[in-house]
Design a protein around this motif. Structure first.
Motif, short mmCIF file in Angstrom:
data_model
loop_
_atom_site.label_atom_id
_atom_site.label_comp_id
_atom_site.label_asym_id
_atom_site.label_seq_id
_atom_site.Cartn_x
_atom_site.Cartn_y
_atom_site.Cartn_z
N UNK A 27 25.18 32.98 25.14
CA UNK A 27 25.92 32.05 26.01
C UNK A 27 25.06 31.65 27.20
N UNK A 28 24.40 32.62 27.79
CA UNK A 28 23.54 32.36 28.95
C UNK A 28 22.41 31.39 28.59
N UNK A 32 41.22 35.25 18.92
CA UNK A 32 40.42 36.45 19.12
C UNK A 32 41.29 37.60 19.61
N UNK A 33 40.85 38.83 19.36
CA UNK A 33 41.57 40.02 19.82
C UNK A 33 41.28 40.34 21.28
N UNK A 34 40.26 39.71 21.84
CA UNK A 34 39.92 39.95 23.23
C UNK A 34 38.92 38.92 23.70
N UNK A 35 38.78 38.83 25.03
CA UNK A 35 37.83 37.89 25.61
C UNK A 35 37.45 38.38 27.00
N UNK A 36 36.33 37.85 27.48
CA UNK A 36 35.89 38.19 28.82
C UNK A 36 35.31 36.98 29.52
N UNK A 37 35.30 37.05 30.84
CA UNK A 37 34.69 36.02 31.67
C UNK A 37 33.52 36.68 32.37
N UNK A 38 32.33 36.11 32.21
CA UNK A 38 31.11 36.68 32.78
C UNK A 38 30.57 35.72 33.84
N UNK A 93 26.69 27.50 25.59
CA UNK A 93 27.77 27.25 24.61
C UNK A 93 28.57 28.53 24.41
N UNK A 94 29.85 28.41 24.04
CA UNK A 94 30.67 29.60 23.76
C UNK A 94 30.11 30.38 22.57
N UNK A 95 30.44 31.65 22.53
CA UNK A 95 30.00 32.49 21.42
C UNK A 95 31.11 33.45 21.06
N UNK A 96 31.17 33.79 19.80
CA UNK A 96 32.21 34.70 19.30
C UNK A 96 31.53 35.81 18.54
N UNK A 97 32.06 37.03 18.68
CA UNK A 97 31.56 38.18 17.94
C UNK A 97 32.68 38.70 17.07
N UNK A 98 32.39 38.91 15.80
CA UNK A 98 33.37 39.49 14.89
C UNK A 98 32.95 40.91 14.59
#
Length: 100
Positions: free
Chosen positions: A88-89, A43-49, A93-98
């Motif tokens: 995700x909430x 991925x080009x980026x990620x975050x921790x929530x 499970x993890x989720x990815x956005x394109x």
């Protein structure tokens, strides 16, 4: 037999754990964790929530390998609706956005 993917995951976990051991400010530590996850999944980026109840999650760390993503400064993310954070909430499970 250990696959290349297994080796990459173990190395990423080791680097993430090292960032936690070194300590420092939470945004730095969570940013390193986000970077390792992003690199693992391409991925080009990620975050921790952080989910701590209520209707919004708090963005506690980010990493971006793409200049266009650096401009994102949203810190509260909705936990209802169709957003990836809400998914995700709801599912755990993890989720990815394109993005195009």
């Amino acid at each position: 037999d250990v696959s290349r993917r297994d080796v990459a995951v173990r190395a990423a976990l080791h680097r993430g754990a090292a960032a936690v051991r070194r300590g420092g400010e939470a945004p730095y530590v969570f940013g390193r964790v986000a970077e390792e996850v992003a690199r693992l999944v391409g991925a080009d980026g990620a975050g921790v929530v952080q989910f701590s109840g209520g209707d919004a999650g708090r963005l506690v760390g980010t990493w971006s390998g793409h200049p266009a993503l650096d401009a994102r400064t949203v810190r509260e993310l909705p936990l209802r609706g169709e957003s990836t954070t809400a998914r995700v909430f709801a599912t755990g499970r993890p989720s990815r956005v394109d993005y195009a």
